[in-house]
Write a protein that holds these residues in place. Structure first.
Motif, PDB file in Angstrom:
ATOM      1  N   ASP A 126       0.826  -1.213   0.000  1.00 39.05           N
ATOM      2  CA  ASP A 126       0.000   0.000   0.000  1.00 39.05           C
ATOM      3  C   ASP A 126       0.858   1.259   0.000  1.00 39.05           C
ATOM      4  O   ASP A 126       0.590   2.212  -0.726  1.00 39.05           O
ATOM      5  CB  ASP A 126      -0.905  -0.008   1.230  1.00 39.05           C
ATOM      6  N   SER A 127       1.883   1.236   0.832  1.00 34.96           N
ATOM      7  CA  SER A 127       2.791   2.391   0.893  1.00 34.96           C
ATOM      8  C   SER A 127       3.510   2.591  -0.434  1.00 34.96           C
ATOM      9  O   SER A 127       3.673   3.728  -0.902  1.00 34.96           O
ATOM     10  CB  SER A 127       3.826   2.203   2.006  1.00 34.96           C
ATOM     11  N   PHE A 128       3.935   1.498  -1.052  1.00 36.58           N
ATOM     12  CA  PHE A 128       4.615   1.601  -2.339  1.00 36.58           C
ATOM     13  C   PHE A 128       3.683   2.153  -3.412  1.00 36.58           C
ATOM     14  O   PHE A 128       4.068   3.018  -4.198  1.00 36.58           O
ATOM     15  CB  PHE A 128       5.160   0.229  -2.772  1.00 36.58           C
ATOM     16  N   ASN A 129       2.445   1.652  -3.460  1.00 36.33           N
ATOM     17  CA  ASN A 129       1.480   2.154  -4.446  1.00 36.33           C
ATOM     18  C   ASN A 129       1.201   3.639  -4.243  1.00 36.33           C
ATOM     19  O   ASN A 129       1.119   4.402  -5.214  1.00 36.33           O
ATOM     20  CB  ASN A 129       0.173   1.372  -4.377  1.00 36.33           C
ATOM     21  N   VAL A 171      -3.041  10.291  -3.170  1.00 33.78           N
ATOM     22  CA  VAL A 171      -4.000   9.200  -3.025  1.00 33.78           C
ATOM     23  C   VAL A 171      -5.221   9.647  -2.239  1.00 33.78           C
ATOM     24  O   VAL A 171      -6.219   8.943  -2.194  1.00 33.78           O
ATOM     25  CB  VAL A 171      -3.376   7.960  -2.345  1.00 33.78           C
ATOM     26  N   GLN A 172      -5.157  10.815  -1.631  1.00 31.28           N
ATOM     27  CA  GLN A 172      -6.294  11.349  -0.888  1.00 31.28           C
ATOM     28  C   GLN A 172      -7.241  12.150  -1.776  1.00 31.28           C
ATOM     29  O   GLN A 172      -8.236  12.680  -1.292  1.00 31.28           O
ATOM     30  CB  GLN A 172      -5.792  12.222   0.273  1.00 31.28           C
ATOM     31  N   ASP A 173      -6.921  12.239  -3.058  1.00 28.40           N
ATOM     32  CA  ASP A 173      -7.793  12.962  -3.990  1.00 28.40           C
ATOM     33  C   ASP A 173      -9.134  12.252  -4.109  1.00 28.40           C
ATOM     34  O   ASP A 173      -9.273  11.077  -3.772  1.00 28.40           O
ATOM     35  CB  ASP A 173      -7.145  13.060  -5.379  1.00 28.40           C
ATOM     36  N   ALA A 174     -10.119  12.980  -4.640  1.00 29.13           N
ATOM     37  CA  ALA A 174     -11.458  12.426  -4.797  1.00 29.13           C
ATOM     38  C   ALA A 174     -11.654  11.743  -6.139  1.00 29.13           C
ATOM     39  O   ALA A 174     -12.770  11.414  -6.504  1.00 29.13           O
ATOM     40  CB  ALA A 174     -12.489  13.536  -4.629  1.00 29.13           C
ATOM     41  N   THR A 175     -10.594  11.478  -6.856  1.00 29.31           N
ATOM     42  CA  THR A 175     -10.720  10.843  -8.170  1.00 29.31           C
ATOM     43  C   THR A 175     -10.947   9.347  -8.017  1.00 29.31           C
ATOM     44  O   THR A 175     -10.629   8.744  -6.981  1.00 29.31           O
ATOM     45  CB  THR A 175      -9.458  11.083  -9.011  1.00 29.31           C
ATOM     46  N   GLN A 176     -11.482   8.739  -9.062  1.00 26.87           N
ATOM     47  CA  GLN A 176     -11.735   7.294  -9.046  1.00 26.87           C
ATOM     48  C   GLN A 176     -10.431   6.504  -8.980  1.00 26.87           C
ATOM     49  O   GLN A 176     -10.353   5.470  -8.310  1.00 26.87           O
ATOM     50  CB  GLN A 176     -12.546   6.889 -10.284  1.00 26.87           C
ATOM     51  N   GLU A 177      -9.406   6.979  -9.652  1.00 25.83           N
ATOM     52  CA  GLU A 177      -8.101   6.306  -9.645  1.00 25.83           C
ATOM     53  C   GLU A 177      -7.502   6.279  -8.245  1.00 25.83           C
ATOM     54  O   GLU A 177      -6.986   5.256  -7.786  1.00 25.83           O
ATOM     55  CB  GLU A 177      -7.153   6.999 -10.625  1.00 25.83           C
ATOM     56  N   ILE A 180      -6.818   2.993  -5.761  1.00 22.43           N
ATOM     57  CA  ILE A 180      -5.527   2.702  -5.122  1.00 22.43           C
ATOM     58  C   ILE A 180      -5.710   2.543  -3.613  1.00 22.43           C
ATOM     59  O   ILE A 180      -5.124   1.644  -2.995  1.00 22.43           O
ATOM     60  CB  ILE A 180      -4.505   3.804  -5.456  1.00 22.43           C
ATOM     61  N   ARG A 181      -6.526   3.400  -3.006  1.00 23.14           N
ATOM     62  CA  ARG A 181      -6.765   3.299  -1.561  1.00 23.14           C
ATOM     63  C   ARG A 181      -7.443   1.983  -1.196  1.00 23.14           C
ATOM     64  O   ARG A 181      -7.164   1.401  -0.154  1.00 23.14           O
ATOM     65  CB  ARG A 181      -7.644   4.467  -1.090  1.00 23.14           C
ATOM     66  N   GLU A 182      -8.328   1.517  -2.034  1.00 19.93           N
ATOM     67  CA  GLU A 182      -9.114   0.324  -1.718  1.00 19.93           C
ATOM     68  C   GLU A 182      -8.581  -0.952  -2.367  1.00 19.93           C
ATOM     69  O   GLU A 182      -9.241  -1.992  -2.322  1.00 19.93           O
ATOM     70  CB  GLU A 182     -10.561   0.545  -2.155  1.00 19.93           C
ATOM     71  N   SER A 183      -7.390  -0.898  -2.931  1.00 20.63           N
ATOM     72  CA  SER A 183      -6.883  -2.068  -3.669  1.00 20.63           C
ATOM     73  C   SER A 183      -6.652  -3.283  -2.780  1.00 20.63           C
ATOM     74  O   SER A 183      -6.826  -4.413  -3.211  1.00 20.63           O
ATOM     75  CB  SER A 183      -5.613  -1.709  -4.430  1.00 20.63           C
TER      76      SER A 183
END
Length: 134
Positions: free
Chosen positions: A55-58, A69-75, A79-82
């Motif tokens: 998770d940290s690496f991603n 990764v805290q953005d509101a975008t789908q991407e 990544i947060r929920e992978s």
């Protein structure tokens, strides 16, 4: 060590009691439950550590492009929920295996002085010379 012919005091070792508070069929599964529970718990902890590093690496790789990764975008949400399913599954299995190990430990503790059939020493003293055939 030399064997002594003199009789040892009888109260120096606790006498095992017959029977216990735990049924014998539960006591049979206690030791395997402790071993399996501890082994599965260790595997789950290692899995959680690996997921944390992935998770940290991603997140680090994603933020190299100037995005967060805290953005509101789908991407970013993907990544947060992978690894969310793996994390939840590992935590559930970790708790269950820890409970199984704890339950097995309690059963072993409560059954610690019970003598199984055929486990009596019948007053025989076996030392190294007897085992080595000397």
């Amino acid at each position: 060590m030399e064997d002594s012919i003199s009789r040892q005091p009888e109260d120096s070792t606790p006498t095992p009691r017959r029977g216990s508070r735990i049924p014998a069929r539960l006591a049979v599964y206690a030791r395997p439950a402790v071993i399996a529970g501890a082994a599965v718990a260790v595997v789950c902890i290692v899995l959680l550590i690996i997921v944390f590093f992935l998770d940290s690496f991603n997140a680090a790789a994603y933020s190299m492009t100037g995005k967060s990764v805290q953005d509101a975008t789908q991407e970013a949400k993907d990544i947060r929920e992978s690894y969310a399913g793996v994390r939840i599954g590992a935590l559930v299995v970790l708790v269950l295996s820890a409970l199984a190990a704890l339950a097995g430990s309690v059963v072993l503790y409560l059954n610690r002085t019970a003598v199984q059939e055929g486990d009596e020493d019948n007053g025989e003293d076996v030392d190294f010379e007897d085992l080595a055939g000397q």
